[in-house]
Enzyme design. Structure first.
Site, PDB file in Angstrom:
ATOM      1  N   CYS A   1      -6.365  -5.407  -7.822  1.00  0.00           N
ATOM      2  CA  CYS A   1      -6.229  -4.982  -6.429  1.00  0.00           C
ATOM      3  C   CYS A   1      -5.841  -6.148  -5.521  1.00  0.00           C
ATOM      4  O   CYS A   1      -5.351  -5.932  -4.414  1.00  0.00           O
ATOM      5  CB  CYS A   1      -7.491  -4.277  -5.941  1.00  0.00           C
ATOM      6  N   HIS A   2      -6.008  -7.399  -5.993  1.00  0.00           N
ATOM      7  CA  HIS A   2      -5.558  -8.550  -5.202  1.00  0.00           C
ATOM      8  C   HIS A   2      -4.036  -8.592  -5.080  1.00  0.00           C
ATOM      9  O   HIS A   2      -3.508  -9.285  -4.220  1.00  0.00           O
ATOM     10  CB  HIS A   2      -6.080  -9.865  -5.817  1.00  0.00           C
TER      11      HIS A   2
ATOM     12  N   TYR B   1       0.834  -1.201   0.000  1.00  0.00           N
ATOM     13  CA  TYR B   1       0.000   0.000   0.000  1.00  0.00           C
ATOM     14  C   TYR B   1       0.875   1.261   0.000  1.00  0.00           C
ATOM     15  O   TYR B   1       0.607   2.211  -0.738  1.00  0.00           O
ATOM     16  CB  TYR B   1      -0.924   0.011   1.229  1.00  0.00           C
TER      17      TYR B   1
ATOM     18  N   GLU C   1      -1.789 -16.969  -9.552  1.00  0.00           N
ATOM     19  CA  GLU C   1      -0.667 -16.265 -10.172  1.00  0.00           C
ATOM     20  C   GLU C   1       0.688 -16.726  -9.639  1.00  0.00           C
ATOM     21  O   GLU C   1       1.729 -16.194 -10.022  1.00  0.00           O
ATOM     22  CB  GLU C   1      -0.836 -14.755  -9.970  1.00  0.00           C
TER      23      GLU C   1
ATOM     24  N   ASN D   1     -12.460  -0.138  -6.132  1.00  0.00           N
ATOM     25  CA  ASN D   1     -12.121  -0.587  -7.486  1.00  0.00           C
ATOM     26  C   ASN D   1     -13.334  -1.191  -8.197  1.00  0.00           C
ATOM     27  O   ASN D   1     -13.838  -2.232  -7.783  1.00  0.00           O
ATOM     28  CB  ASN D   1     -10.991  -1.627  -7.403  1.00  0.00           C
TER      29      ASN D   1
END
Length: 199
Positions: free
Chosen positions: A164-165, A133, A191, A156
């Site tokens: 945003c993950h 952040y 991912e 979002n």
């Protein structure tokens, strides 16, 4: 999905401000997509994908569609070209075949600081990587705004596609997530950032 009952527009309430006009009509369409993280509602305009809604059960979808109908000044069309592209790309993403989305995005549901942060996220944090952040606040030239970055993530309108993950806490934790922490873990595992859950 089209509205066939077209009567005269209702008169404005006597105390309504003159500038509180009905939004201008914009063409839009929506669809449901089944995914490993639950059903998603996708909405698109002629400009691009405009919203992704997590956990889009019947109740949540109905509320989201009512907001979109108001925001775009009328009911949806049966289809919009960008909608099919978005659905196909998300299906490929969840099957592990796609790492970069190319569907155009319509940013009209975001503005100001939130939009700046989301653009920085979309443009600068690649598949399989994460950002803190604070780092994201630094990237937009607002080093004191780490908490505001968290609020921007919560606002979002395009999660997964605007990732945003991939925004995590500086202490090594995964941070918060509007779609729920289990959804965030699943996306990060997909991912390769986190190990895949055993069950």
């Amino acid at each position: 999905m089209t509205n066939t009952e077209h009567g005269p527009a209702p008169a404005a309430a006597p105390d309504a401000a003159p500038e509180a006009a009905v939004p201008a009509r914009r063409d839009w369409a929506w669809t449901h997509l089944r995914t490993p993280i639950g059903p998603l509602l996708l909405a698109a305009t002629r400009e691009g994908l405009v919203q992704v809604v997590f956990h889009a059960d019947e109740r949540k979808a109905r509320r989201a569609l009512a907001r979109l109908e108001y925001a775009f000044g009328g009911p949806p069309l049966p289809e919009i070209p960008h909608l099919a592209t978005a659905a196909a790309e998300l299906a490929r993403y969840f099957s592990g075949e796609l790492r970069t989305f190319t569907v155009p995005l319509d940013w009209s549901l975001s503005g100001g600081f939130n939009a700046r942060v989301l653009h920085a996220l979309a443009d600068g944090v690649a598949y399989g990587s994460v950002v803190g952040y604070q780092d994201l606040a630094d990237r937009v030239g607002e080093p004191g705004a780490a908490r505001a970055v968290g609020a921007a993530m919560g606002s979002n309108p395009l999660p997964v596609v605007v990732p945003c993950h991939r925004v995590v806490a500086s202490d090594g934790g995964i941070g918060g997530f509007g779609g729920g922490l289990e959804t965030k873990r699943l996306l990060l595992a997909l991912e390769g950032v986190l190990p895949a859950p055993l069950f």
